[in-house]
Design a protein around this motif. Structure first.
Motif, PDB file in Angstrom:
ATOM      1  N   GLN A   1     -29.973  -6.097  41.993  1.00  0.00           N
ATOM      2  CA  GLN A   1     -30.485  -7.112  42.913  1.00  0.00           C
ATOM      3  C   GLN A   1     -29.651  -8.392  42.775  1.00  0.00           C
ATOM      4  OE1 GLN A   1     -32.814  -6.366  45.085  1.00  0.00           O
ATOM      5  NE2 GLN A   1     -33.545  -4.462  44.188  1.00  0.00           N
ATOM      6  N   PRO A   2     -29.538  -9.191  43.837  1.00  0.00           N
ATOM      7  CA  PRO A   2     -28.796 -10.451  43.750  1.00  0.00           C
ATOM      8  C   PRO A   2     -29.443 -11.431  42.768  1.00  0.00           C
ATOM      9  CG  PRO A   2     -29.293  -9.886  46.033  1.00  0.00           C
ATOM     10  CD  PRO A   2     -30.060  -8.936  45.177  1.00  0.00           C
ATOM     11  N   VAL A   3     -28.605 -12.270  42.169  1.00  0.00           N
ATOM     12  CA  VAL A   3     -29.080 -13.341  41.288  1.00  0.00           C
ATOM     13  C   VAL A   3     -28.972 -14.642  42.064  1.00  0.00           C
ATOM     14  CG1 VAL A   3     -28.706 -14.578  39.120  1.00  0.00           C
ATOM     15  CG2 VAL A   3     -28.365 -12.097  39.215  1.00  0.00           C
ATOM     16  N   VAL A   4     -30.064 -15.414  42.052  1.00  0.00           N
ATOM     17  CA  VAL A   4     -30.101 -16.687  42.768  1.00  0.00           C
ATOM     18  C   VAL A   4     -30.348 -17.833  41.798  1.00  0.00           C
ATOM     19  CG1 VAL A   4     -30.890 -15.657  44.935  1.00  0.00           C
ATOM     20  CG2 VAL A   4     -32.569 -16.462  43.280  1.00  0.00           C
ATOM     21  N   PHE A   5     -29.935 -19.009  42.217  1.00  0.00           N
ATOM     22  CA  PHE A   5     -30.236 -20.239  41.480  1.00  0.00           C
ATOM     23  C   PHE A   5     -31.215 -21.027  42.322  1.00  0.00           C
ATOM     24  CE2 PHE A   5     -29.438 -24.771  40.619  1.00  0.00           C
ATOM     25  CZ  PHE A   5     -29.822 -24.791  39.292  1.00  0.00           C
ATOM     26  N   LEU A   6     -32.324 -21.426  41.698  1.00  0.00           N
ATOM     27  CA  LEU A   6     -33.338 -22.256  42.352  1.00  0.00           C
ATOM     28  C   LEU A   6     -33.313 -23.608  41.649  1.00  0.00           C
ATOM     29  CD1 LEU A   6     -36.100 -19.502  42.359  1.00  0.00           C
ATOM     30  CD2 LEU A   6     -34.520 -20.083  44.222  1.00  0.00           C
ATOM     31  N   GLY A   7     -32.687 -24.584  42.267  1.00  0.00           N
ATOM     32  CA  GLY A   7     -32.480 -25.873  41.639  1.00  0.00           C
ATOM     33  C   GLY A   7     -33.720 -26.740  41.591  1.00  0.00           C
ATOM     34  N   SER A   8     -33.736 -27.645  40.635  1.00  0.00           N
ATOM     35  CA  SER A   8     -34.874 -28.551  40.473  1.00  0.00           C
ATOM     36  C   SER A   8     -34.970 -29.562  41.613  1.00  0.00           C
ATOM     37  CB  SER A   8     -34.773 -29.288  39.135  1.00  0.00           C
ATOM     38  OG  SER A   8     -33.603 -30.083  39.111  1.00  0.00           O
ATOM     39  N   GLU A   9     -33.898 -29.729  42.383  1.00  0.00           N
ATOM     40  CA  GLU A   9     -33.880 -30.661  43.503  1.00  0.00           C
ATOM     41  C   GLU A   9     -34.068 -29.951  44.841  1.00  0.00           C
ATOM     42  OE1 GLU A   9     -33.695 -33.990  43.014  1.00  0.00           O
ATOM     43  OE2 GLU A   9     -33.753 -33.509  40.880  1.00  0.00           O
ATOM     44  N   GLY A  10     -34.486 -28.681  44.798  1.00  0.00           N
ATOM     45  CA  GLY A  10     -34.729 -27.938  46.021  1.00  0.00           C
ATOM     46  C   GLY A  10     -33.560 -27.130  46.523  1.00  0.00           C
ATOM     47  N   ASP A  11     -32.394 -27.225  45.871  1.00  0.00           N
ATOM     48  CA  ASP A  11     -31.272 -26.423  46.314  1.00  0.00           C
ATOM     49  C   ASP A  11     -31.440 -24.982  45.843  1.00  0.00           C
ATOM     50  OD1 ASP A  11     -31.019 -27.702  43.845  1.00  0.00           O
ATOM     51  OD2 ASP A  11     -28.874 -27.396  43.741  1.00  0.00           O
ATOM     52  N   ALA A  12     -30.894 -24.059  46.590  1.00  0.00           N
ATOM     53  CA  ALA A  12     -30.970 -22.641  46.256  1.00  0.00           C
ATOM     54  C   ALA A  12     -29.707 -21.973  46.757  1.00  0.00           C
ATOM     55  CB  ALA A  12     -32.200 -22.004  46.894  1.00  0.00           C
ATOM     56  N   ALA A  13     -29.234 -20.991  45.997  1.00  0.00           N
ATOM     57  CA  ALA A  13     -28.034 -20.271  46.399  1.00  0.00           C
ATOM     58  C   ALA A  13     -27.990 -18.924  45.712  1.00  0.00           C
ATOM     59  CB  ALA A  13     -26.785 -21.071  46.031  1.00  0.00           C
ATOM     60  N   VAL A  14     -27.422 -17.944  46.403  1.00  0.00           N
ATOM     61  CA  VAL A  14     -27.105 -16.668  45.776  1.00  0.00           C
ATOM     62  C   VAL A  14     -25.833 -16.903  44.977  1.00  0.00           C
ATOM     63  CG1 VAL A  14     -26.467 -14.256  46.158  1.00  0.00           C
ATOM     64  CG2 VAL A  14     -28.126 -15.366  47.668  1.00  0.00           C
ATOM     65  N   VAL A  15     -25.871 -16.633  43.666  1.00  0.00           N
ATOM     66  CA  VAL A  15     -24.712 -16.911  42.819  1.00  0.00           C
ATOM     67  C   VAL A  15     -23.999 -15.656  42.338  1.00  0.00           C
ATOM     68  CG1 VAL A  15     -25.541 -19.190  42.138  1.00  0.00           C
ATOM     69  CG2 VAL A  15     -26.130 -17.193  40.738  1.00  0.00           C
ATOM     70  N   ALA A  16     -24.643 -14.489  42.457  1.00  0.00           N
ATOM     71  CA  ALA A  16     -24.001 -13.231  42.078  1.00  0.00           C
ATOM     72  C   ALA A  16     -24.677 -12.079  42.820  1.00  0.00           C
ATOM     73  CB  ALA A  16     -24.105 -13.007  40.573  1.00  0.00           C
ATOM     74  N   ARG A  17     -23.891 -11.060  43.132  1.00  0.00           N
ATOM     75  CA  ARG A  17     -24.440  -9.901  43.854  1.00  0.00           C
ATOM     76  C   ARG A  17     -25.403  -9.092  43.002  1.00  0.00           C
ATOM     77  NH1 ARG A  17     -20.135  -6.389  46.999  1.00  0.00           N
ATOM     78  NH2 ARG A  17     -22.044  -5.179  47.161  1.00  0.00           N
ATOM     79  N   ASP A  18     -25.212  -9.104  41.684  1.00  0.00           N
ATOM     80  CA  ASP A  18     -26.032  -8.291  40.792  1.00  0.00           C
ATOM     81  C   ASP A  18     -25.881  -8.805  39.363  1.00  0.00           C
ATOM     82  OD1 ASP A  18     -23.477  -7.345  40.008  1.00  0.00           O
ATOM     83  OD2 ASP A  18     -23.662  -5.553  41.242  1.00  0.00           O
ATOM     84  N   LEU A  19     -26.589  -8.190  38.424  1.00  0.00           N
ATOM     85  CA  LEU A  19     -26.543  -8.639  37.033  1.00  0.00           C
ATOM     86  C   LEU A  19     -25.149  -8.520  36.417  1.00  0.00           C
ATOM     87  CD1 LEU A  19     -28.003  -9.785  34.584  1.00  0.00           C
ATOM     88  CD2 LEU A  19     -28.657  -7.429  33.985  1.00  0.00           C
TER      89      LEU A  19
END
Length: 136
Positions: free
Chosen positions: A25-43
């Motif tokens: 599954q993709p790995v995402v970053f959920l930022g403390s300031e509301g930003d979010a991004a997919v940072v890697a396709r998988d583990l």
């Protein structure tokens, strides 16, 4: 969620591929300031991202364009050894991991990539900033 960085953001799996194991599954970053991004396709790609000196925050487009435009990644030999041991598939540069994540998700994630400088052989590399730590 499986990790938190020093900024208060979280790394998490995005369960978007039905029937596939969590490692795929993709790995995402959920930022403390509301930003979010997919940072890697998988583990496995995420392990290579960390090995390349990036934390999940540093892999987001906003980090290098808004917060730290002059930041340079510093690969970590211990995390490289971990990725070599546990990541299935070929070795990937952190920049390639970020670009693959953006392409895989229809280019919805704009990418600004910083390449790591060549490391002198007689000097120990600095520890990466923002690397994930366990939330347990």
């Amino acid at each position: 969620m499986f990790g938190r960085d020093g900024s208060g953001g979280h790394a998490a799996f995005w369960l978007t591929n039905p029937g596939r194991v969590i490692d795929d599954q993709p790995v995402v970053f959920l930022g403390s300031e509301g930003d979010a991004a997919v940072v890697a396709r998988d583990l496995p790609d995420f392990l290579w991202l960390l090995a390349g000196g990036y934390g999940p925050l540093e892999a987001t487009p906003a980090f290098t364009t808004l917060y730290q435009p002059n930041w340079i990644p510093r690969p970590n030999p211990e995390l490289i050894a971990t990725a070599e041991r546990f990541a299935a598939g070929p070795r990937r540069a952190a920049a390639e991991v970020i670009e693959r994540a953006a392409r895989h998700h229809d280019g919805a994630v704009p990418v600004t990539v910083r390449r790591a400088p060549a490391q002198p052989r007689n000097r120990a590399p600095a520890q990466p900033r923002g690397a994930c730590r366990s939330t347990k």
